[in-house]
Design an enzyme around this catalytic site. Structure first.
Site, PDB file in Angstrom:
ATOM      1  N   GLY A 133       0.808  -1.213   0.000  1.00 27.22           N
ATOM      2  CA  GLY A 133       0.000   0.000   0.000  1.00 27.22           C
ATOM      3  C   GLY A 133       0.845   1.268   0.000  1.00 27.22           C
ATOM      4  N   HIS A 165     -18.245  -6.950 -35.572  1.00 26.23           N
ATOM      5  CA  HIS A 165     -17.875  -8.369 -35.570  1.00 26.23           C
ATOM      6  C   HIS A 165     -16.773  -8.621 -36.589  1.00 26.23           C
ATOM      7  CE1 HIS A 165     -18.268 -12.733 -35.421  1.00 26.23           C
ATOM      8  NE2 HIS A 165     -18.299 -12.718 -36.758  1.00 26.23           N
TER       9      HIS A 165
END
Length: 468
Positions: free
Chosen positions: A274, A447
């Protein structure tokens, strides 16, 4: 004494964006930043210099090496004798950083932003302006934006230095360690661990929490962990590190796992547990700037601190420590100072982890939504049924949509798979406008593309996916 309408302290993603937007709005603007790389001033903060950008450059290079050595044969491509020239790889990474940090200098010049190299410190209030020590020179500013960022959190047992490194050190190793330890299985830990695993290191990840990526959707974290383990990353959870000893040969880590004491030897140890707010040298105590119990600058909903004319944004105020969150706050605070309605929608901030497969999400997880008492419907579509993914030879993972069962409003979208760092933007856009799963399902997608998996997952919310 130079006088400015807006003075930004910190030149990372929050600070430099705030400065640019303030200048665009017509304010006389300055920025003071102390970051240095290779002994020279370098704008861009942790993200551009030693974080987001160099890590992604190394992830890309290492993934290409992985593809050449382990996947090229499946494409009918024969490669013999592939090897890593680490010096050249690091040089490419540095060149990418140089180009982007130099770009910020250009943008400052273009927008007539005065740049000071050094620390910025609040000194005193005089009339309607603040006197700020900008790299040793006193200047005045009607508005001050604190954007000083954060620093890596050190493990008390393992201070940084020698064979123990944080993110910047882990991106500058001059040779591939044979045995690499990583304490912390968060974003930084798994990304940097992935880089060095691909380049030949044996990587062990030690995590104190009981599971992997607990903030992510359960289905995504399980799927991602499965693939990361397949790649050779050795994960250990619910680990309690008891002792860390460093020698010339490397690092010895003693930890407790399942009630047993384990000792592991590493050549290098990355500590990624962190980050902490960077308020050192800001003069907060001297001028009465209020910090919370964890050291973050306290602000209201409009980024105002308790001091008139002083604002704060980015990592130093807490919340999601993400560059894109910080950038949007930079825009918002500049617009608020200008009297506009600057705003950041914190419910639509995406998270991305650039492992392979990539991990991305936005909004509520299924378990998070249910914990709030919401009734949800979900739709999931696998990349294994997506033509473009199969053509890429990477059909790992899936897209999952979480929608409100009554209104159909999208509450969250979660992905693990190829290029999901890019695909998540569509979900963010739909959520930003309060869209529904039906809106996403009715949108025409080209597509063959990976994005069709997003459409199919939205269709699956109503149990009408077409290709699964």
């Amino acid at each position: 004494m130079d006088a400015f309408d807006v003075l930004v302290i910190g030149g990372g993603p929050a600070g430099y964006v705030a400065a640019i937007r303030a200048a665009q709005l017509g304010f006389k603007t300055a920025c003071v930043d102390a970051f240095e790389r290779n002994g020279k001033a370098s704008l861009g903060g942790t993200c551009l210099n030693v974080g987001c950008i160099p890590s992604k450059a190394m992830l890309d290079s290492s993934e290409k090496f992985e593809m050449i050595t382990h996947e090229a044969d499946e494409h009918g491509i024969v490669v013999d004798g592939a090897r890593v020239d680490l010096n050249k790889m690091l040089a490419r990474k540095d060149a990418v950083v140089d180009k982007l940090t130099g770009g910020i200098q250009f943008l400052f010049k273009k927008n007539k932003i005065k740049s000071y190299h050094g620390y910025g410190r609040l000194v005193r209030r005089e009339g309607d302006a603040w006197i700020v020590d900008a790299a040793g020179e006193e200047v005045s500013a009607k508005n001050v934006i604190v954007a000083t960022g954060s620093n890596p959190r050190a493990l008390p047992l393992a201070p940084f230095g020698g064979h123990i490194v944080e993110n910047s050190g882990a991106l500058a190793l001059t040779e591939v360690p044979q045995r690499l330890g990583v304490i912390g299985a968060g974003v930084i830990g798994v990304e940097l661990g992935s880089v060095w695993r691909r380049l030949g290191a044996q990587v062990t990840v030690l995590e104190a929490l009981p599971g992997f990526l607990l903030p992510a959707d359960d289905a995504v974290s399980k799927e991602a962990l499965k693939h990361l383990k397949k790649q050779g990353l050795d994960f250990h959870f619910s680990v309690n590190v008891k002792d860390v000893q460093q020698s010339d040969a490397g690092v010895t880590v003693t930890y407790e796992e399942n009630g047993q004491s384990v000792t592991a030897q590493f050549d290098k140890l990355i500590v990624s547990i962190g980050r902490v707010p960077n308020t050192q040298g800001l003069g907060a105590q001297d001028v009465g700037l209020t910090l919370d119990e964890r050291g973050f600058v306290k602000i209201d909903d409009h980024y105002r601190t308790n001091l008139p004319g002083v604002y704060a944004i980015g990592d130093v105020v807490g919340g999601a420590m993400l560059a894109h969150k910080a950038e949007d706050e930079g825009v918002a605070v500049a617009e608020i100072i200008a009297g506009q309605a600057g705003h950041v929608n914190y419910d639509a901030i995406p998270w991305v982890i650039y492992t392979s497969p990539e991990i991305a999400w936005v909004g509520l997880t299924e378990q998070g939504a249910k914990a709030q008492g919401l009734e949800v419907r979900t739709g999931q579509f696998p990349f294994a049924a997506n033509g473009r993914a199969l053509g890429h030879n990477d059909s790992r993972g899936f897209v999952k949509v979480v929608a409100d069962a009554k209104s159909d409003k999208i509450l969250g979208v979660h992905m693990v798979g190829p290029n999901v760092s890019e695909l998540i933007a569509e979900a963010v856009s739909v959520m930003e406008f309060g869209g529904s799963a039906e809106d996403l399902a009715r949108t025409v997608h080209a597509h063959p593309t990976l994005s069709e998996a997003v459409k199919e997952a939205a269709l699956a919310v109503d149990k009408r996916a077409l290709h699964a």
